[in-house]
Write an enzyme that holds these catalytic residues in place. Structure first.
Site, PDB file in Angstrom:
ATOM      1  N   HIS A  84       0.846  -1.198   0.000  1.00 32.68           N
ATOM      2  CA  HIS A  84       0.000   0.000   0.000  1.00 32.68           C
ATOM      3  C   HIS A  84       0.879   1.244   0.000  1.00 32.68           C
ATOM      4  O   HIS A  84       2.092   1.157   0.148  1.00 32.68           O
ATOM      5  CB  HIS A  84      -0.985  -0.012   1.168  1.00 32.68           C
ATOM      6  CG  HIS A  84      -0.373   0.095   2.530  1.00 32.68           C
ATOM      7  ND1 HIS A  84       0.457  -0.889   3.063  1.00 32.68           N
ATOM      8  CD2 HIS A  84      -0.440   1.060   3.490  1.00 32.68           C
ATOM      9  CE1 HIS A  84       0.839  -0.537   4.273  1.00 32.68           C
ATOM     10  NE2 HIS A  84       0.328   0.657   4.564  1.00 32.68           N
ATOM     11  N   HIS A  86       1.366   3.962   1.925  1.00 30.85           N
ATOM     12  CA  HIS A  86       1.899   4.734   3.052  1.00 30.85           C
ATOM     13  C   HIS A  86       3.417   4.879   2.955  1.00 30.85           C
ATOM     14  O   HIS A  86       4.116   3.936   2.567  1.00 30.85           O
ATOM     15  CB  HIS A  86       1.506   4.097   4.383  1.00 30.85           C
ATOM     16  CG  HIS A  86       0.070   4.347   4.747  1.00 30.85           C
ATOM     17  ND1 HIS A  86      -0.619   3.579   5.650  1.00 30.85           N
ATOM     18  CD2 HIS A  86      -0.801   5.308   4.322  1.00 30.85           C
ATOM     19  CE1 HIS A  86      -1.858   4.042   5.770  1.00 30.85           C
ATOM     20  NE2 HIS A  86      -1.996   5.087   4.973  1.00 30.85           N
ATOM     21  N   ASP A  88       5.860   4.827   4.976  1.00 29.53           N
ATOM     22  CA  ASP A  88       6.741   3.859   5.640  1.00 29.53           C
ATOM     23  C   ASP A  88       6.745   2.493   4.944  1.00 29.53           C
ATOM     24  O   ASP A  88       7.365   1.543   5.429  1.00 29.53           O
ATOM     25  CB  ASP A  88       6.390   3.724   7.134  1.00 29.53           C
ATOM     26  CG  ASP A  88       4.980   3.225   7.363  1.00 29.53           C
ATOM     27  OD1 ASP A  88       4.076   3.579   6.588  1.00 29.53           O
ATOM     28  OD2 ASP A  88       4.769   2.472   8.334  1.00 29.53           O
ATOM     29  N   HIS A  89       6.062   2.404   3.804  1.00 28.49           N
ATOM     30  CA  HIS A  89       6.110   1.178   2.996  1.00 28.49           C
ATOM     31  C   HIS A  89       6.678   1.418   1.597  1.00 28.49           C
ATOM     32  O   HIS A  89       7.016   0.458   0.908  1.00 28.49           O
ATOM     33  CB  HIS A  89       4.715   0.538   2.902  1.00 28.49           C
ATOM     34  CG  HIS A  89       4.227   0.046   4.231  1.00 28.49           C
ATOM     35  ND1 HIS A  89       4.234  -1.282   4.587  1.00 28.49           N
ATOM     36  CD2 HIS A  89       3.769   0.727   5.317  1.00 28.49           C
ATOM     37  CE1 HIS A  89       3.794  -1.404   5.838  1.00 28.49           C
ATOM     38  NE2 HIS A  89       3.506  -0.198   6.294  1.00 28.49           N
ATOM     39  N   HIS A 142      -7.486  -0.532   5.321  1.00 28.65           N
ATOM     40  CA  HIS A 142      -6.400   0.277   5.904  1.00 28.65           C
ATOM     41  C   HIS A 142      -6.112   1.441   4.950  1.00 28.65           C
ATOM     42  O   HIS A 142      -6.014   2.590   5.360  1.00 28.65           O
ATOM     43  CB  HIS A 142      -5.169  -0.598   6.104  1.00 28.65           C
ATOM     44  CG  HIS A 142      -3.969   0.127   6.630  1.00 28.65           C
ATOM     45  ND1 HIS A 142      -3.904   0.612   7.919  1.00 28.65           N
ATOM     46  CD2 HIS A 142      -2.795   0.462   6.045  1.00 28.65           C
ATOM     47  CE1 HIS A 142      -2.727   1.216   8.092  1.00 28.65           C
ATOM     48  NE2 HIS A 142      -2.035   1.130   6.972  1.00 28.65           N
ATOM     49  N   ASP A 161      -0.213  -4.029   6.244  1.00 31.13           N
ATOM     50  CA  ASP A 161      -0.843  -3.455   7.435  1.00 31.13           C
ATOM     51  C   ASP A 161      -2.309  -3.859   7.557  1.00 31.13           C
ATOM     52  O   ASP A 161      -3.126  -3.118   8.118  1.00 31.13           O
ATOM     53  CB  ASP A 161      -0.739  -1.914   7.408  1.00 31.13           C
ATOM     54  CG  ASP A 161       0.676  -1.434   7.681  1.00 31.13           C
ATOM     55  OD1 ASP A 161       1.559  -2.281   7.914  1.00 31.13           O
ATOM     56  OD2 ASP A 161       0.896  -0.211   7.651  1.00 31.13           O
ATOM     57  N   HIS A 199       4.299  -4.507  10.814  1.00 27.88           N
ATOM     58  CA  HIS A 199       4.794  -3.772  11.990  1.00 27.88           C
ATOM     59  C   HIS A 199       4.938  -4.670  13.214  1.00 27.88           C
ATOM     60  O   HIS A 199       4.148  -5.602  13.401  1.00 27.88           O
ATOM     61  CB  HIS A 199       3.833  -2.621  12.360  1.00 27.88           C
ATOM     62  CG  HIS A 199       3.851  -1.495  11.389  1.00 27.88           C
ATOM     63  ND1 HIS A 199       4.764  -0.468  11.434  1.00 27.88           N
ATOM     64  CD2 HIS A 199       3.057  -1.232  10.317  1.00 27.88           C
ATOM     65  CE1 HIS A 199       4.541   0.387  10.445  1.00 27.88           C
ATOM     66  NE2 HIS A 199       3.509  -0.056   9.747  1.00 27.88           N
TER      67      HIS A 199
HETATM   68 ZN   LIG Z   1       0.060   1.642   6.509  1.00 22.34          ZN
END
Ligand SMILES: [Zn+2]
Length: 285
Positions: A84, A86, A88-89, A142, A161, A199
């Site tokens: 996805h 985001h 941090d990905h 998400h 996530d 995570h």
């Molecule tokens: Zn995420």
């Protein structure tokens, strides 16, 4: 070397785990799965086929750390499987693409938000990676286009996530119905399937899970194991689908104890799921 059934069975049985500076490596059949923590609590996963030499990174949270882990093993990055959009990905996408010329696969519904995306895919699609089938699971909720990657022949699923050990992702862009459907589709995978997630939230997830199902002996055992693992700096990823079915409240909406504690004894599963998600939002903040 011939790839006979006996060879394969022997290799599959010879699972071993090797410690490396900041991660752990499992070998199943021809694939090695290397897991490590980066940023503060993101899980990085590298999947390497020692026959074909292909290596895929599940998401790209941190280009420098992924390069360090690749260098340690002497692997070259050939693919990124993006779950996805985001930051941090996907933050590492462009730097890794420039360095390795890797192919980036990711969710079609978020194609404008995935840097360097080469191959957009959607739920229900399948593709072949290093001679094995990869199935795409639609995990909207998400984010609106979140996807998971499932390798049935290697009994591994990369959930990003959407589903965590003992928990599930927050709902940022989807509806409760979408999130419920996304999470519950994991229940039909073989219990031995290894669950790789995005995570290290397992310890706080365990505290929440115990608050709604304190009588679950398997959960109490898992929570104690998680405390021990974290105290010694070890990781809780991967889990297995079977372990999550026994312990993860978001997969256990039929549990009478959870239902009694939520005062939702006769409601639909989705009502129980929604109440768990809302309570968890408050619990963790
Ligand atoms: Zn995420």
């Amino acid at each position: 070397m011939g790839s006979t059934f006996a060879d394969h069975a022997l290799e599959a049985a010879a699972k071993d785990i090797i410690d490396s500076p900041k991660g752990s490596l499992s070998r199943m059949s021809h694939l090695a799965f290397h897991v490590f923590i980066c940023r503060s609590n993101n899980y990085g996963v590298l999947v390497h086929d020692h026959k074909s030499g292909l290596t895929s990174s599940i998401d790209a949270p941190d280009a420098a750390e992924i390069k360090r882990q690749l260098d340690y093993h002497g692997w070259q990055l050939s693919h990124i499987f993006t779950t996805h959009h985001h930051g941090d990905h996907v933050d590492g996408n462009m730097a890794l693409k420039q360095q390795y010329g890797c192919t980036i696969i990711g969710p079609a519904a978020e194609s404008g938000q995935i840097p360097g995306l080469n191959t957009p895919v959607s739920g229900g699609d399948t593709f072949t990676w290093s001679g094995r089938e990869v199935q795409i699971l639609d995990c909207s909720g998400h984010t609106k286009g979140h996807i998971a990657y499932y390798m049935p022949s290697d009994e591994a699923v990369f959930a990003g996530d959407t589903l965590f050990s003992l928990g599930c992702g927050r709902m940022f862009e989807g509806t409760m119905e979408q999130m419920y459907r996304s999470v519950t589709q994991f229940k039909v995978l073989a219990p031995s399937t290894r669950l790789y997630f995005g995570h290290e939230y397992t310890q706080s997830n365990a505290r929440f899970a115990l608050s709604v199902e304190p009588g679950n002996a398997a959960l109490r055992e898992r929570a104690a194991e998680v405390d021990r693992l974290r105290a010694e700096g070890s990781m809780t990823c991967p889990s297995t689908i079977g372990e999550e079915l026994r312990t993860n409240p978001f997969l256990r909406t039929g549990s009478q104890e959870i239902r009694r504690n939520l005062h939702l004894e006769t409601e639909d599963d989705i009502e129980v799921f929604g109440q768990l998600r809302r309570r968890k939002d408050v619990f963790s903040s």
